[in-house]
Design an enzyme around this catalytic site. Structure first.
Site, short mmCIF file in Angstrom:
data_model
loop_
_atom_site.label_atom_id
_atom_site.label_comp_id
_atom_site.label_asym_id
_atom_site.label_seq_id
_atom_site.Cartn_x
_atom_site.Cartn_y
_atom_site.Cartn_z
N ALA A 63 10.92 29.32 -22.08
CA ALA A 63 10.93 28.36 -20.88
C ALA A 63 10.54 29.20 -19.67
CB ALA A 63 12.28 27.83 -20.72
N GLY A 102 12.35 29.78 -25.63
CA GLY A 102 11.56 28.69 -25.82
C GLY A 102 10.41 28.50 -26.64
N GLU A 105 11.32 28.93 -30.07
CA GLU A 105 11.80 27.37 -30.47
C GLU A 105 10.64 26.32 -30.55
OE1 GLU A 105 14.62 27.40 -27.13
OE2 GLU A 105 15.90 26.46 -28.33
N GLU A 125 17.71 34.44 -24.75
CA GLU A 125 18.51 33.72 -23.71
C GLU A 125 19.92 34.14 -23.44
OE1 GLU A 125 16.64 32.47 -26.23
OE2 GLU A 125 15.73 30.56 -25.59
C1 TC6 Z 1 14.39 29.90 -22.36
O1 TC6 Z 1 13.39 29.94 -22.92
C2 TC6 Z 1 15.29 28.94 -22.74
C3 TC6 Z 1 14.97 27.93 -23.44
C4 TC6 Z 1 16.09 26.56 -23.62
C5 TC6 Z 1 15.40 25.71 -22.79
C6 TC6 Z 1 16.05 24.25 -22.80
N1 TC6 Z 1 9.64 32.40 -16.74
O2 TC6 Z 1 8.59 41.27 -17.54
P1 TC6 Z 1 7.50 41.31 -16.92
C7 TC6 Z 1 7.35 36.70 -15.11
S1 TC6 Z 1 14.93 31.20 -21.48
C8 TC6 Z 1 9.17 32.64 -15.67
O3 TC6 Z 1 7.04 42.36 -15.95
P2 TC6 Z 1 6.26 42.58 -19.30
C9 TC6 Z 1 8.33 38.05 -14.38
O4 TC6 Z 1 8.99 37.54 -13.56
C10 TC6 Z 1 13.74 32.38 -21.38
N2 TC6 Z 1 8.58 34.02 -15.23
O5 TC6 Z 1 6.19 41.77 -18.06
C11 TC6 Z 1 7.16 38.84 -14.08
O6 TC6 Z 1 6.64 38.09 -12.52
P3 TC6 Z 1 6.24 38.84 -11.20
C12 TC6 Z 1 13.39 33.41 -22.65
C13 TC6 Z 1 8.53 35.01 -15.98
O7 TC6 Z 1 4.95 42.44 -19.94
C14 TC6 Z 1 5.81 38.52 -14.97
O8 TC6 Z 1 6.30 37.29 -15.49
N3 TC6 Z 1 12.74 34.15 -22.75
C15 TC6 Z 1 9.00 34.72 -17.57
O9 TC6 Z 1 7.13 43.93 -18.92
C16 TC6 Z 1 5.66 39.54 -15.82
O10 TC6 Z 1 7.10 39.72 -16.38
C17 TC6 Z 1 13.12 35.30 -21.94
O11 TC6 Z 1 14.22 35.53 -21.73
C18 TC6 Z 1 9.83 33.68 -17.78
N4 TC6 Z 1 10.28 33.24 -18.99
O12 TC6 Z 1 7.29 41.78 -20.42
C19 TC6 Z 1 11.81 36.23 -21.76
N5 TC6 Z 1 9.24 35.95 -18.30
O13 TC6 Z 1 5.15 39.72 -11.89
C20 TC6 Z 1 11.60 36.79 -20.43
C21 TC6 Z 1 8.37 36.56 -17.26
O14 TC6 Z 1 6.10 38.15 -10.29
N6 TC6 Z 1 10.35 37.67 -20.39
N7 TC6 Z 1 8.08 36.06 -16.11
O15 TC6 Z 1 7.43 40.19 -11.14
C22 TC6 Z 1 10.38 39.19 -20.70
O16 TC6 Z 1 11.40 39.37 -21.34
C23 TC6 Z 1 9.18 39.73 -20.63
O17 TC6 Z 1 8.52 39.23 -19.29
C24 TC6 Z 1 8.14 39.89 -21.36
C25 TC6 Z 1 6.81 40.52 -20.67
C26 TC6 Z 1 8.64 40.90 -22.62
C27 TC6 Z 1 7.65 38.65 -22.04
#
Ligand code: TC6
Length: 677
Positions: A63, A102, A105, A125
């Site tokens: 998400a 998400g 999911e 999450e």
């Molecule tokens: C969920 O899904 C809930 C679901 C229920 C729904 C009802 N959203 O980490 P990086 C940005 S909760 C918005 O440096 P990498 C990040 O801030 C979510 N932004 O890259 C950064 O911005 P900046 C569950 C996001 O290659 C840029 O993208 N998912 C999101 O080292 C690059 O990110 C997670 O928790 C996001 N979801 O790693 C996964 N994700 O450039 C969260 C990233 O402005 N993400 N950004 O600083 C990660 O773990 C890592 O980003 C990665 C990529 C492994 C996908």
């Protein structure tokens, strides 16, 4: 179609494509587009099956976290996933990169999933204080069973595509470079197969003993966090005979509770804080960096060895220098043992031990550092000795080499001043054990060049550290804030608190240990003047008696052979003795007073650090304390926590106890401001 979602026809297969850089987060426009894409496929009689794939570096990484806490626009993710699952034509998810949260999911709402072998699938999450609230807690156990669902949701670590294949979360592996073609071929293969496999129609069963064992095994890891228990409860609900709809209703209720709470806000704050820390104010993100192909480390003690391992593990050769052969052998021996230990625990492959140790050159000759691009000194903390070393390095190091000190509190500028190249000098403060602890304080001297700073920050990421920029001040960010905490804890002992009470308050707050437990672990003798006749503090008295902490089985606590602590009657006597000599009356000290004096004073020091521009931003301070000192993640770091406590309350307490309140803290409290927006 416009926006991040487009469609493409490949004969009778409709490919729905998301292009929402950088990580294809499932924001409002993506969700709207996905719903429209599925509707398009259903409406077109020429389409027999659909493929859902993403452009760029990854499948949906979850998400869009930036939308959390704001009013929702467009369809909810759960709704979109339900529509996909309800499609009468099969939908195949084609996964590369990471299908997280998400994103995972969404894939589980598809009827089939194909992934490249390098893909990772997970529901992280819980690390944001949440749960997979778009059906994940209900679909994962139904497809992959309760044990894996517990692992994936309550711990949040992603699994490999192969493991997902074994568990049924993935149906087929694609070629690493042929995902799109393979996914389309797969869609053709299954286009006419009915009934469609539907995750929500499956059933799951749980073994209550296994669930109880899982909770017990992970009790320490989950301590203090709300989200793991909520994830577990949802997975249990999926397997207790409830209908899918009942499970979803329960999941929604638990998700909303977490989303509204401070823990998730703190954990989401940390997610962005960690990424923000890498950004250096006033330096262009595309500044040319220096190449670091070889690193020199001076000192093969615990710090030097640990520091070296970071580079070796990242494939960067290291030359390590000591003054005595025996110390060099001991140091490299410890490094080998650490690597072998990691291999024995399965954390690295056995051949990686030799690869790392093979890239290490131990030497007694400082001039062997002449070809290094970065030289880090990790010798003992003495300014004169360090200055002498920097002067020598200035004559040895090649032009353009970066000269770094691992000092934890000394002035980098003084070291830089003895060289002819102060622009190349910087602080790299690692935390012990340096091969394990994630924090790296990067100390920017008055003359440190921008490209040197940017190079070291980027290198920090390469060696898997969370690097934070600090200015030059005694103790930098972390140890500077530790200092008032220790000072106040010592005073509280004199006034009537016990080490056990103070430590308990800190542990209950969520710290891994309290200030006196930390002293005993680090060594009560650290920084001691070594004159047993000069006793000016309780600490001096302990050190003079040889109570040097855990290593001597005696410090602020007594320890048995297994290092289990018990309160020490001798320490109580020493404290009593000091109290009477100082004419202090013993009084009852409340836990709240301990919080106010030891933790509010840290916040106050943090505000001074910000005021003096020694930290770039409040969230950097939070990152330092979480990754360097074990501040509880669910409290978001000291500055975030201060915001949740309420700044006026903190100011009032500090004033009541007679502390000088930092201007920034005072002004924010008065204006209703916060450290973190
Ligand atoms: C969920 O899904 C809930 C679901 C229920 C729904 C009802 N959203 O980490 P990086 C940005 S909760 C918005 O440096 P990498 C990040 O801030 C979510 N932004 O890259 C950064 O911005 P900046 C569950 C996001 O290659 C840029 O993208 N998912 C999101 O080292 C690059 O990110 C997670 O928790 C996001 N979801 O790693 C996964 N994700 O450039 C969260 C990233 O402005 N993400 N950004 O600083 C990660 O773990 C890592 O980003 C990665 C990529 C492994 C996908």
């Amino acid at each position: 179609m416009t926006g991040p979602i487009t469609t493409e026809r490949h004969g009778d297969i409709l490919v729905i494509i998301s292009n929402n850089p950088p990580v294809n987060a499932l924001g409002s426009a993506v969700r709207t587009g996905l719903a429209a894409g599925i509707a398009e496929g259903l409406a077109d009689d020429g389409v027999k099956a659909m493929v859902l794939r993403c452009e760029g570096r990854t499948f949906f990484a979850g998400a869009d976290i930036t939308e959390f806490g704001k009013p929702m626009t467009g369809p909810g993710l759960g709704e979109v996933i339900d529509a996909m699952e309800a499609s009468t034509k099969p939908v195949v998810a084609a996964i590369h990169g990471t299908a997280l949260g998400g994103g995972c999911e969404t894939a589980l709402g598809c009827h089939y999933r194909i992934a490249v072998p390098s893909a990772k699938i997970g529901t992280p999450e819980v690390k944001l204080g949440l749960l997979p609230g778009a059906g994940g807690t209900q679909r994962i156990p139904r497809i992959a069973g309760v044990p894996l669902a517990l692992e994936m949701t309550a711990k949040g670590d992603p699994i490999s595509a192969r493991k997902a294949l074994d568990a049924g979360l993935i149906d087929r592996l694609a070629g690493e470079d042929s995902l799109v073609e393979d996914a389309i071929a797969f869609a053709r293969d299954i286009a006419d197969v009915r009934p469609l496999p539907i995750a929500s129609e499956k059933t799951a069963t749980a073994d209550p003993d296994a669930v109880a064992a899982f909770k017990k095994e992970n009790g320490k890891r989950f301590r203090g966090f709300d989200a793991p228990a909520a994830n577990i409860a949802c997975v249990e609900k999926a397997a207790d005979g409830s209908s899918f709809e009942e499970g979803i209703a329960f999941e929604r209720q638990e998700f909303m509770k977490l989303m509204m709470g401070t823990q998730s806000a703190a954990q989401r704050h940390l997610f962005f804080a960690e990424r923000q820390a890498a950004k250096i104010d006033g330096i262009a993100p595309d500044i040319a960096l220096r190449e670091i192909r070889k690193v020199g480390v001076i000192g093969a003690g615990t710090m030097g060895g640990g520091i070296s391992m970071n580079f070796l593990s990242a494939g960067i050769p290291v030359t390590i220098v000591e003054t005595q052969q025996e110390a060099l052998d001991r140091g490299t021996g410890v490094m080998r043992k650490n690597y072998e230990g990691s291999a024995a625990r399965g954390r690295i492959k056995p051949e990686q031990v030799e690869a790392a140790m093979g890239a290490l050159t131990p030497t007694l000759d400082l001039s062997a550092l002449a070809d290094c691009d970065l030289i880090i000194e990790a010798i003992y903390e003495n300014m004169d000795v360090k200055k002498e070393l920097f002067a020598k390095l200035d004559t040895i190091a090649k032009p353009g080499a970066i000269l770094a000190s691992n000092t934890s509190y000394l002035n980098i500028d003084e070291m830089a001043a003895v060289t002819s190249r102060p622009g190349d000098v910087i602080g790299m403060h690692f935390f012990s054990p340096a091969n394990v602890m994630k924090l790296l304080e990067v100390v920017r001297g008055a003359k440190t060049s921008d490209d040197v700073l940017a190079t070291v920050m980027a290198l920090g990421k390469k060696i898997k550290k969370v690097a934070v920029v600090s200015g030059v001040c005694p103790g930098f960010i972390g140890n500077r804030m530790l200092s008032p905490r220790q000072q106040e804890a010592n005073k509280l002992l004199m006034e009537g608190a016990t080490p056990e009470q103070i430590d308990r308050v800190h542990v209950e707050f969520g710290m891994p240990m309290g200030p006196f437990q930390m002293s005993d672990l680090a060594g009560v003798d650290i920084g001691w003047h070594r004159d047993p006749t000069r006793i000016e503090s309780i600490r001096d008295a302990l050190a003079a008696e040889g109570r040097w902490g855990q290593k001597k089985q005696a410090g602020f606590y007594d320890y048995d052979e297994k290092r289990n602590p018990t309160p020490s009657p001798r320490v109580a006597e020493i404290i009593e003795d000091f109290r009477s000599k100082s004419n202090l009356q013993k009084r009852e000290i409340s836990d709240q007073e301990i919080i106010e004096k030891t933790l509010y004073t840290m916040v106050n020091e943090g505000a001074k650090i910000l005021d003096e521009k020694m930290a770039q931003r409040a969230s950097d301070i939070d990152v330092v304390w979480i990754y360097g000192y074990g501040w509880p993640v669910y409290r978001g770091g000291p500055m975030f926590w201060a915001d949740t406590e309420g700044l006026p309350k903190i100011v009032a307490a500090l004033e009541k106890h007679g502390f000088t309140v930092a201007e920034l803290l005072k002004s924010k409290a008065e204006s209703g401001g916060k450290f973190n927006k």
